[in-house]
Design a protein around this motif. Structure first.
Motif, PDB file in Angstrom:
ATOM      1  N   GLY A 165       0.832  -1.197   0.000  1.00 14.14           N
ATOM      2  CA  GLY A 165       0.000   0.000   0.000  1.00 14.14           C
ATOM      3  C   GLY A 165       0.861   1.239   0.000  1.00 14.14           C
ATOM      4  O   GLY A 165       2.073   1.177  -0.202  1.00 14.14           O
ATOM      5  N   ARG A 166       0.265   2.380   0.232  1.00 13.34           N
ATOM      6  CA  ARG A 166       0.974   3.644   0.188  1.00 13.34           C
ATOM      7  C   ARG A 166       1.951   3.719   1.357  1.00 13.34           C
ATOM      8  O   ARG A 166       1.577   3.533   2.507  1.00 13.34           O
ATOM      9  N   ALA A 167       3.227   4.010   1.109  1.00 16.43           N
ATOM     10  CA  ALA A 167       4.236   4.027   2.172  1.00 16.43           C
ATOM     11  C   ALA A 167       5.417   4.896   1.781  1.00 16.43           C
ATOM     12  O   ALA A 167       5.679   5.133   0.600  1.00 16.43           O
ATOM     13  N   LEU A 168       6.129   5.366   2.794  1.00 20.31           N
ATOM     14  CA  LEU A 168       7.407   6.027   2.598  1.00 20.31           C
ATOM     15  C   LEU A 168       8.476   4.973   2.838  1.00 20.31           C
ATOM     16  O   LEU A 168       8.573   4.412   3.929  1.00 20.31           O
ATOM     17  N   ARG A 169       9.276   4.712   1.825  1.00 18.57           N
ATOM     18  CA  ARG A 169      10.219   3.588   1.888  1.00 18.57           C
ATOM     19  C   ARG A 169      11.624   4.096   2.198  1.00 18.57           C
ATOM     20  O   ARG A 169      12.119   5.026   1.559  1.00 18.57           O
ATOM     21  N   VAL A 170      12.251   3.459   3.173  1.00 16.48           N
ATOM     22  CA  VAL A 170      13.478   3.962   3.768  1.00 16.48           C
ATOM     23  C   VAL A 170      14.620   2.974   3.566  1.00 16.48           C
ATOM     24  O   VAL A 170      14.465   1.773   3.806  1.00 16.48           O
ATOM     25  N   GLY A 171      15.776   3.494   3.166  1.00 14.55           N
ATOM     26  CA  GLY A 171      17.008   2.718   3.141  1.00 14.55           C
ATOM     27  C   GLY A 171      17.956   3.249   4.199  1.00 14.55           C
ATOM     28  O   GLY A 171      18.172   4.456   4.294  1.00 14.55           O
ATOM     29  N   ILE A 172      18.498   2.351   5.014  1.00 15.05           N
ATOM     30  CA  ILE A 172      19.361   2.756   6.126  1.00 15.05           C
ATOM     31  C   ILE A 172      20.792   2.331   5.854  1.00 15.05           C
ATOM     32  O   ILE A 172      21.078   1.143   5.656  1.00 15.05           O
ATOM     33  N   ALA A 173      21.699   3.289   5.850  1.00 18.02           N
ATOM     34  CA  ALA A 173      23.126   3.024   5.684  1.00 18.02           C
ATOM     35  C   ALA A 173      23.800   3.124   7.039  1.00 18.02           C
ATOM     36  O   ALA A 173      23.892   4.210   7.619  1.00 18.02           O
ATOM     37  N   GLY A 174      24.250   1.982   7.554  1.00 18.58           N
ATOM     38  CA  GLY A 174      24.865   1.931   8.869  1.00 18.58           C
ATOM     39  C   GLY A 174      23.950   1.228   9.847  1.00 18.58           C
ATOM     40  O   GLY A 174      22.847   1.705  10.116  1.00 18.58           O
ATOM     41  N   ASP A 232      12.848   5.606  -1.068  1.00 17.15           N
ATOM     42  CA  ASP A 232      12.465   7.004  -1.276  1.00 17.15           C
ATOM     43  C   ASP A 232      13.291   7.964  -0.426  1.00 17.15           C
ATOM     44  O   ASP A 232      13.471   9.119  -0.786  1.00 17.15           O
ATOM     45  N   VAL A 233      13.736   7.476   0.743  1.00 15.99           N
ATOM     46  CA  VAL A 233      14.501   8.288   1.691  1.00 15.99           C
ATOM     47  C   VAL A 233      15.727   7.495   2.126  1.00 15.99           C
ATOM     48  O   VAL A 233      15.605   6.330   2.513  1.00 15.99           O
ATOM     49  N   VAL A 234      16.885   8.130   2.089  1.00 20.22           N
ATOM     50  CA  VAL A 234      18.112   7.508   2.578  1.00 20.22           C
ATOM     51  C   VAL A 234      18.413   8.036   3.974  1.00 20.22           C
ATOM     52  O   VAL A 234      18.461   9.253   4.190  1.00 20.22           O
ATOM     53  N   VAL A 235      18.591   7.118   4.925  1.00 22.82           N
ATOM     54  CA  VAL A 235      19.031   7.468   6.277  1.00 22.82           C
ATOM     55  C   VAL A 235      20.508   7.123   6.386  1.00 22.82           C
ATOM     56  O   VAL A 235      20.881   5.954   6.283  1.00 22.82           O
ATOM     57  N   LYS A 262      16.269  11.926  -4.082  1.00 18.48           N
ATOM     58  CA  LYS A 262      15.769  11.232  -2.894  1.00 18.48           C
ATOM     59  C   LYS A 262      16.096  12.039  -1.643  1.00 18.48           C
ATOM     60  O   LYS A 262      17.151  12.661  -1.535  1.00 18.48           O
ATOM     61  N   HIS A 263      15.154  12.014  -0.706  1.00 16.29           N
ATOM     62  CA  HIS A 263      15.342  12.734   0.544  1.00 16.29           C
ATOM     63  C   HIS A 263      16.465  12.093   1.356  1.00 16.29           C
ATOM     64  O   HIS A 263      16.732  10.898   1.237  1.00 16.29           O
ATOM     65  N   VAL A 264      17.086  12.902   2.218  1.00 16.90           N
ATOM     66  CA  VAL A 264      18.186  12.435   3.062  1.00 16.90           C
ATOM     67  C   VAL A 264      17.904  12.811   4.509  1.00 16.90           C
ATOM     68  O   VAL A 264      17.544  13.954   4.811  1.00 16.90           O
TER      69      VAL A 264
END
Length: 441
Positions: A8-17, A81-84, A106-108
């Protein structure tokens, strides 16, 4: 930015570290999912992660996330969508990842104060040109939402100055020294055993960590470019149990503070940024902030003084700050990184070396013999430094004894000349120790 995915509708996050903070973010998003859904229009979901060791046991289930061996690959991941970024460091993979993510639209979200201190202005410009967020609440004072407070809640004010306890390790060490009477090296070793200090504590105890954070606070407070190089920095290695005892006798406590303010020098405005151990009145609110806690004080021309106190580090507080930024992005709240659009950030020159004016504490060790005090006083007289008080403990003719002076308002440059001359006096047996006295409320 919000997109459709399989759930469904979501903000998808990738975490580095996937150290303490990265794992904390994964846990918080899972454990507080119901709370987040009350405040966000759609879920925030981790979809991909990256770390150096895939096989390390982190006590959290990572099996449902895509794994990237190269953290920079998160910027190209189709389900991110967003890199942490919680890798750390002012360059290397952290910088490459953030620059790539911004270039890919992409947002940071980052907790990387060193990177922002060195490259914050340039990254802010790039993010605004790309129309994406560069969010960093976790980079300064951990669980204290000070960036949001200054950038939003205090936005209608002209900030006159900002200062604070910005490093929990130093605050813990100074607190323990005061409470136990032990010396710096002994308390540092204990802090390392307890995990409050790193094996190499230089970043903390030499003031660099606090200076990184102060440079960011200064940019937000005054709408100026980040200027880490303009900060006058010293740490707490030279603070002794004797100094802490004298501070108490004089009505002060010693704190490592970061202080920033605008000053007028002729027709030009400059920024004075300092990080150093200093004395503050015992009845000042910031003097009572002990242990690993941080505190940030702002002074606005309409709101007056605001004080924020909380834990400055640790998994929970820092993860909380990261997720608060993710929530803002999910709500569509994208603000300029440093309170004003990057192209309007002012380039304000740093105050020159030695320009700080105020009272000072000077401790020197001398051979107790007739005429020594008169010789020291004559040096201060010649440099036009007015003494407020002097403490000389029990007389021990021929032995080394401490002598402490406090001055009336004078300049750092004058005090530096006094110290230089004292170093040439034969009866002075070690370099004088100087601290500014900050008359804070």
């Amino acid at each position: 930015m919000a997109v459709e995915n399989a759930s469904g509708r979501a903000l998808r996050v990738g975490i580095a570290g996937l150290g303490t903070v990265g794992v904390g973010v994964v846990r918080l998003l899972a454990e507080n999912r119901d709370i987040l859904l009350q405040h966000c229009p759609w879920p925030i979901e981790v979809t991909a992660v990256s770390a150096r060791d895939r096989r390390k046991n982190r006590d959290v289930d990572l099996s449902k996330f895509d794994w990237c061996d190269d953290p920079v690959a998160l910027a190209d991941h189709p389900k991110v969508d967003v890199v942490v970024e919680v890798i750390g460091g002012s360059g290397g993979a952290a910088k490459a990842l953030i620059e790539r993510a911004i270039a890919k639209g992409k947002h940071v979200v980052t907790a990387n104060k060193a990177l922002l201190a060195e490259h914050g202005t340039a990254l802010a410009r790039s993010a605004e040109q790309a129309g994406v967020a560069l969010a960093y609440e976790a980079a300064v004072a951990g669980g204290i939402p000070i960036i949001k407070s200054m950038r939003e809640g205090l936005a209608a004010n002209r900030i006159e100055h900002v200062y604070g306890i910005l490093n929990g390790t130093c605050n813990y060490i100074l607190t323990q020294m005061r409470e136990t009477g032990r010396e710096f090296a002994d308390v540092l070793a204990e802090a390392q055993q307890l995990g409050y200090a790193e094996a190499d504590p230089s970043f903390d105890v030499d003031g660099i960590d606090a200076a990184h954070k102060l440079s960011i606070l200064t940019a937000v407070a005054f709408g100026c470019e980040v200027d880490f190089a303009g900060i006058k920095i010293s740490g707490i290695r030279n603070v002794s149990a004797m100094d802490i005892e004298y501070a108490s006798e004089l009505g002060y406590r010693i704190k490592l503070l970061g202080l920033s303010r605008l000053i007028d020098q002729g027709a030009e405005r400059r920024i004075e940024q300092r990080v150093h151990a200093c004395m503050v009145p015992q009845n000042a609110l910031i003097a009572k902030v002990d242990g690993v806690y941080n505190a940030v004080v702002t002074q606005g021309n309409f709101v007056g003084q605001n004080v924020a106190i909380g834990r400055g580090a640790g998994q929970g507080p820092t993860a909380s700050a990261v997720v608060s930024d993710l929530m803002d992005i999910a709500r569509g709240r994208i603000l300029p990184a440093f309170s004003a659009p990057a192209d309007t950030l002012k380039k304000i020159p740093a105050a020159p070396e030695g320009s700080h004016v105020g009272p000072f504490y000077i401790r020197t060790m001398v051979v107790d013999r007739p005429g020594v005090i008169a010789e020291v006083a004559a040096i201060m007289r010649d440099e036009n430094v007015s003494l407020e008080s002097m403490i000389q403990r029990a007389r021990s003719p021929g032995d080394r004894v401490p002598v402490v002076f406090t001055t009336h308002e004078t300049s750092q440059a004058q005090v530096s000349r006094v110290v230089q001359k004292l170093g040439k006096v034969s009866a002075v047996v070690e370099p004088p120790h100087v601290m500014s006295i900050e008359q804070l409320s």
